[in-house]
Design a protein around this motif. Structure first.
Motif, short mmCIF file in Angstrom:
data_model
loop_
_atom_site.label_atom_id
_atom_site.label_comp_id
_atom_site.label_asym_id
_atom_site.label_seq_id
_atom_site.Cartn_x
_atom_site.Cartn_y
_atom_site.Cartn_z
N GLY A 153 0.81 -1.22 0.00
CA GLY A 153 0.00 0.00 0.00
C GLY A 153 0.85 1.27 0.00
O GLY A 153 1.83 1.37 0.72
N GLY A 154 0.46 2.22 -0.85
CA GLY A 154 1.14 3.52 -0.91
C GLY A 154 2.36 3.54 -1.81
O GLY A 154 2.94 4.60 -2.03
N GLU A 155 2.75 2.38 -2.33
CA GLU A 155 3.96 2.34 -3.16
C GLU A 155 3.63 2.44 -4.65
O GLU A 155 2.51 2.16 -5.08
CB GLU A 155 4.72 1.04 -2.90
CG GLU A 155 5.29 0.97 -1.50
CD GLU A 155 6.03 -0.34 -1.22
OE1 GLU A 155 6.95 -0.30 -0.40
OE2 GLU A 155 5.68 -1.38 -1.82
N SER A 156 4.64 2.83 -5.43
CA SER A 156 4.50 2.95 -6.88
C SER A 156 5.73 2.37 -7.56
O SER A 156 6.81 2.34 -6.98
CB SER A 156 4.43 4.43 -7.29
OG SER A 156 3.25 5.00 -6.84
N ASP A 157 5.53 1.94 -8.78
CA ASP A 157 6.68 1.53 -9.59
C ASP A 157 6.38 1.85 -11.05
O ASP A 157 5.23 1.71 -11.50
CB ASP A 157 6.96 0.02 -9.43
CG ASP A 157 8.28 -0.38 -10.09
OD1 ASP A 157 9.21 0.45 -10.14
OD2 ASP A 157 8.38 -1.53 -10.56
N SER A 158 7.39 2.32 -11.77
CA SER A 158 7.23 2.64 -13.19
C SER A 158 8.18 1.79 -14.01
O SER A 158 9.33 1.57 -13.61
CB SER A 158 7.55 4.11 -13.46
OG SER A 158 6.58 4.93 -12.85
N ILE A 159 7.69 1.32 -15.15
CA ILE A 159 8.54 0.55 -16.05
C ILE A 159 8.36 1.08 -17.47
O ILE A 159 7.33 1.68 -17.79
CB ILE A 159 8.22 -0.97 -16.03
CG1 ILE A 159 6.71 -1.21 -16.29
CG2 ILE A 159 8.66 -1.60 -14.73
CD1 ILE A 159 6.37 -2.68 -16.54
N THR A 160 9.37 0.89 -18.30
CA THR A 160 9.29 1.27 -19.71
C THR A 160 9.66 0.05 -20.54
O THR A 160 10.64 -0.64 -20.24
CB THR A 160 10.28 2.42 -20.01
OG1 THR A 160 9.95 3.52 -19.17
CG2 THR A 160 10.17 2.87 -21.45
#
Ligand code: ZN
Length: 189
Positions: A153-160
Motif C-alpha cells: 500500500g502507498g507504493e509505486s513503480d514505473s517501467i518502460t
C-alpha cells in the motif's frame, strides 16, 4: 647633472613599475578570459542539453512514440483498468500505484504482462510458489514481456518497455490468488 641623474632614476623606477603592473594586468586579463571562456562553454553545453531534451520531448509528443499508462491496484484486489490499448512500435511507460493501505505481504500487487499463449492457470500456480523472485516464476520468464515490482500500500513503480507485436495480451497481478480478479487485456493495435 645631478638633476638628470635623479630624473633617470625616476624614469627607471617608473618603467620597472609599469612593466611589473603590465605583467600583473596581463595575468589578470588572461585569467579572466579563461574564466569567461569556461563559463561560456559550460553555459553553451547546458543550453545544448536543454535544447536536445526539449526537442526529444516535442518529437515524442508529435510522433506519439510513447504511451503513458497509469494503473492502480487497491485493497479490494482490483485494478482500476480492465483494458489498456497501445500502438505497435510505441514505447510504453507504465506506472502502477498501489492505492491501498495493506502491506506487500498481505495485499501485494504487481503488473505482469504475459504472452498470449501463456496458460494463465499454470502460470498462477507457478507464481504462487515463487515468493523468492517476487512471484515471477523463473520457469515462465520467457512468457513474461514486462513486469513491475511487487508493491505494498502507498507504493509505486514505473517501467518502460517496447510494445510487443499487434495482438491481445493479458496483464495480471501474480500475487497468490490475485490473478483471477486482477486481470485485464493489453491490446496492441
Ligand atoms: Zn495483487
Amino acid at each position: 647633472m645631478r638633476t638628470l641623474k635623479f630624473l633617470f632614476v625616476v624614469v627607471l623606477a617608473a618603467t620597472l613599475s609599469i612593466g611589473c603592473n603590465d605583467k600583473k594586468a596581463e595575468k589578470t586579463v588572461k585569467e579572466a578570459t579563461e574564466t569567461v571562456k569556461e563559463n561560456v562553454t559550460e553555459a553553451a553545453e547546458s543550453a545544448k542539453d536543454a535544447v536536445k531534451e526539449a526537442v526529444e520531448e516535442i518529437q515524442e509528443a508529435v510522433s506519439g512514440d510513447v504511451s503513458k499508462v497509469t494503473i492502480a491496484g487497491n485493497d479490494k484486489m482490483q485494478y482500476d483498468l480492465k483494458t489498456i490499448t497501445v500502438k505497435a512500435g510505441q514505447k510504453v511507460e507504465l506506472t502502477l500505484n498501489h492505492i491501498g493501505k495493506m502491506s506487500k505481504q498481505t495485499m501485494g500487487h504487481n503488473w505482469v504482462l504475459v504472452k498470449p499463449d501463456t496458460d494463465l492457470g499454470k502460470f498462477g500456480v507457478a507464481a504462487a510458489s515463487a515468493a523468492d523472485t517476487d512471484y515471477i516464476p523463473a520457469e515462465y520468464e520467457d512468457q513474461v514481456i514486462a513486469h513491475t515490482k511487487m508493491l505494498g500500500g502507498g507504493e509505486s513503480d514505473s517501467i518502460t518497455f517496447d510494445a510487443p507485436a499487434p495482438g491481445t495480451y493479458t496483464f495480471l497481478c501474480s500475487f497468490p490468488g490475485h490473478n483471477v480478479l486482477m486481470r485485464g487485456e493489453f491490446i496492441v493495435e
